[in-house]
Design a protein around this motif. Structure first.
Motif, PDB file in Angstrom:
ATOM      1  N   VAL A  10      -3.153   5.038  10.171  1.00  0.00           N
ATOM      2  CA  VAL A  10      -2.422   6.296  10.094  1.00  0.00           C
ATOM      3  C   VAL A  10      -3.456   7.412   9.966  1.00  0.00           C
ATOM      4  CG1 VAL A  10      -0.292   5.292   9.150  1.00  0.00           C
ATOM      5  CG2 VAL A  10      -2.094   6.051   7.594  1.00  0.00           C
ATOM      6  N   SER A  11      -2.990   8.628   9.972  1.00  0.00           N
ATOM      7  CA  SER A  11      -3.858   9.801   9.978  1.00  0.00           C
ATOM      8  C   SER A  11      -4.957   9.750   8.926  1.00  0.00           C
ATOM      9  CB  SER A  11      -2.999  11.051   9.793  1.00  0.00           C
ATOM     10  OG  SER A  11      -3.783  12.210   9.924  1.00  0.00           O
ATOM     11  N   LYS A  12      -4.601   9.396   7.697  1.00  0.00           N
ATOM     12  CA  LYS A  12      -5.601   9.414   6.618  1.00  0.00           C
ATOM     13  C   LYS A  12      -6.697   8.365   6.827  1.00  0.00           C
ATOM     14  CE  LYS A  12      -3.142   6.342   3.572  1.00  0.00           C
ATOM     15  NZ  LYS A  12      -2.684   5.952   2.317  1.00  0.00           N
ATOM     16  N   ASP A  13      -6.418   7.321   7.603  1.00  0.00           N
ATOM     17  CA  ASP A  13      -7.421   6.279   7.859  1.00  0.00           C
ATOM     18  C   ASP A  13      -8.465   6.701   8.889  1.00  0.00           C
ATOM     19  OD1 ASP A  13      -5.964   4.476   6.203  1.00  0.00           O
ATOM     20  OD2 ASP A  13      -4.715   3.889   7.907  1.00  0.00           O
ATOM     21  N   THR A  14      -8.088   7.636   9.779  1.00  0.00           N
ATOM     22  CA  THR A  14      -8.949   7.982  10.910  1.00  0.00           C
ATOM     23  C   THR A  14      -9.324   9.459  10.935  1.00  0.00           C
ATOM     24  OG1 THR A  14      -7.066   8.443  12.358  1.00  0.00           O
ATOM     25  CG2 THR A  14      -7.869   6.153  12.308  1.00  0.00           C
ATOM     26  N   ASN A  15      -9.191  10.122   9.787  1.00  0.00           N
ATOM     27  CA  ASN A  15      -9.439  11.565   9.721  1.00  0.00           C
ATOM     28  C   ASN A  15      -8.614  12.327  10.758  1.00  0.00           C
ATOM     29  OD1 ASN A  15     -11.281  11.485   7.553  1.00  0.00           O
ATOM     30  ND2 ASN A  15     -12.897  10.853   8.962  1.00  0.00           N
ATOM     31  N   SER A  21      15.035  -6.983  28.893  1.00  0.00           N
ATOM     32  CA  SER A  21      15.114  -8.445  28.922  1.00  0.00           C
ATOM     33  C   SER A  21      15.960  -8.949  27.754  1.00  0.00           C
ATOM     34  CB  SER A  21      13.711  -9.045  28.856  1.00  0.00           C
ATOM     35  OG  SER A  21      13.217  -9.021  27.528  1.00  0.00           O
ATOM     36  N   ASN A  22      16.042 -10.271  27.634  1.00  0.00           N
ATOM     37  CA  ASN A  22      16.785 -10.850  26.515  1.00  0.00           C
ATOM     38  C   ASN A  22      15.859 -11.426  25.446  1.00  0.00           C
ATOM     39  OD1 ASN A  22      15.849 -13.101  27.793  1.00  0.00           O
ATOM     40  ND2 ASN A  22      17.845 -13.997  28.219  1.00  0.00           N
ATOM     41  N   GLN A  23      14.562 -11.086  25.521  1.00  0.00           N
ATOM     42  CA  GLN A  23      13.566 -11.543  24.546  1.00  0.00           C
ATOM     43  C   GLN A  23      12.826 -10.341  23.967  1.00  0.00           C
ATOM     44  OE1 GLN A  23      13.044 -14.798  23.626  1.00  0.00           O
ATOM     45  NE2 GLN A  23      14.830 -15.226  24.896  1.00  0.00           N
ATOM     46  N   PRO A  24      12.430 -10.400  22.678  1.00  0.00           N
ATOM     47  CA  PRO A  24      11.616  -9.302  22.136  1.00  0.00           C
ATOM     48  C   PRO A  24      10.302  -9.158  22.906  1.00  0.00           C
ATOM     49  CG  PRO A  24      12.405 -10.732  20.370  1.00  0.00           C
ATOM     50  CD  PRO A  24      12.722 -11.431  21.677  1.00  0.00           C
ATOM     51  N   ALA A  25       9.816  -7.948  22.968  1.00  0.00           N
ATOM     52  CA  ALA A  25       8.522  -7.654  23.583  1.00  0.00           C
ATOM     53  C   ALA A  25       7.648  -7.002  22.523  1.00  0.00           C
ATOM     54  CB  ALA A  25       8.700  -6.734  24.782  1.00  0.00           C
ATOM     55  N   GLN A  26       6.351  -7.145  22.675  1.00  0.00           N
ATOM     56  CA  GLN A  26       5.436  -6.568  21.688  1.00  0.00           C
ATOM     57  C   GLN A  26       4.374  -5.755  22.408  1.00  0.00           C
ATOM     58  OE1 GLN A  26       4.254  -9.266  18.573  1.00  0.00           O
ATOM     59  NE2 GLN A  26       2.235  -8.325  18.445  1.00  0.00           N
ATOM     60  N   MET A  27       4.060  -4.578  21.841  1.00  0.00           N
ATOM     61  CA  MET A  27       3.000  -3.750  22.402  1.00  0.00           C
ATOM     62  C   MET A  27       2.317  -2.967  21.287  1.00  0.00           C
ATOM     63  SD  MET A  27       5.005  -0.749  24.449  1.00  0.00           S
ATOM     64  CE  MET A  27       6.357   0.151  23.726  1.00  0.00           C
ATOM     65  N   LEU A  28       1.125  -2.506  21.600  1.00  0.00           N
ATOM     66  CA  LEU A  28       0.388  -1.595  20.736  1.00  0.00           C
ATOM     67  C   LEU A  28       0.584  -0.189  21.281  1.00  0.00           C
ATOM     68  CD1 LEU A  28      -2.974  -3.534  20.335  1.00  0.00           C
ATOM     69  CD2 LEU A  28      -1.118  -3.359  18.666  1.00  0.00           C
ATOM     70  N   CYS A  29       0.670   0.785  20.383  1.00  0.00           N
ATOM     71  CA  CYS A  29       0.801   2.183  20.776  1.00  0.00           C
ATOM     72  C   CYS A  29      -0.208   3.006  19.981  1.00  0.00           C
ATOM     73  CB  CYS A  29       2.222   2.672  20.514  1.00  0.00           C
ATOM     74  SG  CYS A  29       2.460   4.430  20.866  1.00  0.00           S
ATOM     75  N   TRP A  30      -1.118   3.676  20.712  1.00  0.00           N
ATOM     76  CA  TRP A  30      -2.077   4.603  20.109  1.00  0.00           C
ATOM     77  C   TRP A  30      -1.540   6.009  20.300  1.00  0.00           C
ATOM     78  CZ3 TRP A  30      -3.618   0.397  22.899  1.00  0.00           C
ATOM     79  CH2 TRP A  30      -4.582  -0.429  22.336  1.00  0.00           C
ATOM     80  N   VAL A  31      -1.594   6.802  19.255  1.00  0.00           N
ATOM     81  CA  VAL A  31      -1.166   8.192  19.311  1.00  0.00           C
ATOM     82  C   VAL A  31      -2.368   9.043  18.929  1.00  0.00           C
ATOM     83  CG1 VAL A  31       0.422   9.904  18.383  1.00  0.00           C
ATOM     84  CG2 VAL A  31       1.199   7.545  18.711  1.00  0.00           C
ATOM     85  N   THR A  32      -2.718   9.993  19.826  1.00  0.00           N
ATOM     86  CA  THR A  32      -3.903  10.818  19.639  1.00  0.00           C
ATOM     87  C   THR A  32      -3.531  12.289  19.807  1.00  0.00           C
ATOM     88  OG1 THR A  32      -5.139   9.053  20.704  1.00  0.00           O
ATOM     89  CG2 THR A  32      -6.280  11.126  20.404  1.00  0.00           C
ATOM     90  N   PRO A  33      -3.765  13.146  18.839  1.00  0.00           N
ATOM     91  CA  PRO A  33      -4.233  12.852  17.494  1.00  0.00           C
ATOM     92  C   PRO A  33      -3.129  12.194  16.662  1.00  0.00           C
ATOM     93  CG  PRO A  33      -3.702  15.184  17.649  1.00  0.00           C
ATOM     94  CD  PRO A  33      -3.520  14.593  19.029  1.00  0.00           C
ATOM     95  N   ALA A  34      -3.488  11.788  15.462  1.00  0.00           N
ATOM     96  CA  ALA A  34      -2.538  11.143  14.554  1.00  0.00           C
ATOM     97  C   ALA A  34      -1.539  12.161  14.016  1.00  0.00           C
ATOM     98  CB  ALA A  34      -3.295  10.488  13.402  1.00  0.00           C
ATOM     99  N   GLY A  35      -0.525  11.654  13.347  1.00  0.00           N
ATOM    100  CA  GLY A  35       0.468  12.498  12.698  1.00  0.00           C
ATOM    101  C   GLY A  35       1.887  12.110  13.053  1.00  0.00           C
TER     102      GLY A  35
END
Length: 167
Positions: A33-38, A104-118
């Motif tokens: 989160v924001s506090k972890d990455t300045n 679909s009928n199955q869960p999907a998983q992904m990573l999401c980066w948000v730049t800048p944080a907040g």
């Protein structure tokens, strides 16, 4: 503390660690989160359940990047539809209309980066802490949707009507 301390300049999260929230029927686990990455970025792991996802929206403050880890997620980006499978990477700069849906009928998983944080604060505000991330997702109510739409402008988000998406 949000993460296990590794040294004064970084940290380590083991699999399954992070702070999890139910957000409109999906599970978002915040790895940074924001506090972890300045404030430079935040990273969340998202489990997108069948027939759920995001409404059409536009960010005015941040760019988003997605990396699909498992399953299939349909993205619509500025009117173009694509199906993202494991290993697919998508970058969506601020100002670009987009949405994602698990058709679909199955869960999907992904990573999401948000730049800048907040933006993680928005998700935490509209979401519910997931005390048991293995439980089924709670139902999405009309009140959840109204709260999301009302709060979005405070975070520079424009939520568009569903018919603004091109199917």
């Amino acid at each position: 503390m949000f993460a296990n301390q590794m040294n004064q300049n970084g940290f380590l999260l083991q699999p399954g660690q992070g702070t999890s929230y139910w957000v409109l029927g999906d599970l978002y686990t915040f790895k940074t989160v924001s506090k972890d990455t300045n404030g430079t970025y935040s990273l969340m792991e998202m489990i997108v359940y069948p027939q759920t996802g995001s409404p059409p929206h536009i960010h005015s403050r941040e760019d988003e990047s997605f990396f699909v880890q498992s399953g299939e997620i349909q993205f619509q980006i500025d009117g173009q539809t694509l199906v993202a499978t494991p290993g697919t990477f998508i970058y969506s700069p601020r100002g670009q209309r987009h949405l994602f849906t698990n058709k679909s009928n199955q869960p999907a998983q992904m990573l999401c980066w948000v730049t800048p944080a907040g933006l993680e604060q928005f998700f935490m505000e509209i979401g519910t802490p997931a005390d048991d991330p293995t439980a089924p997702p709670p139902p999405v109510t009309d009140a959840d949707i109204r709260h999301t739409i009302a709060l979005a402008p405070q975070y520079g988000l424009t939520i568009l009507p569903p018919d603004s998406a091109i199917n």
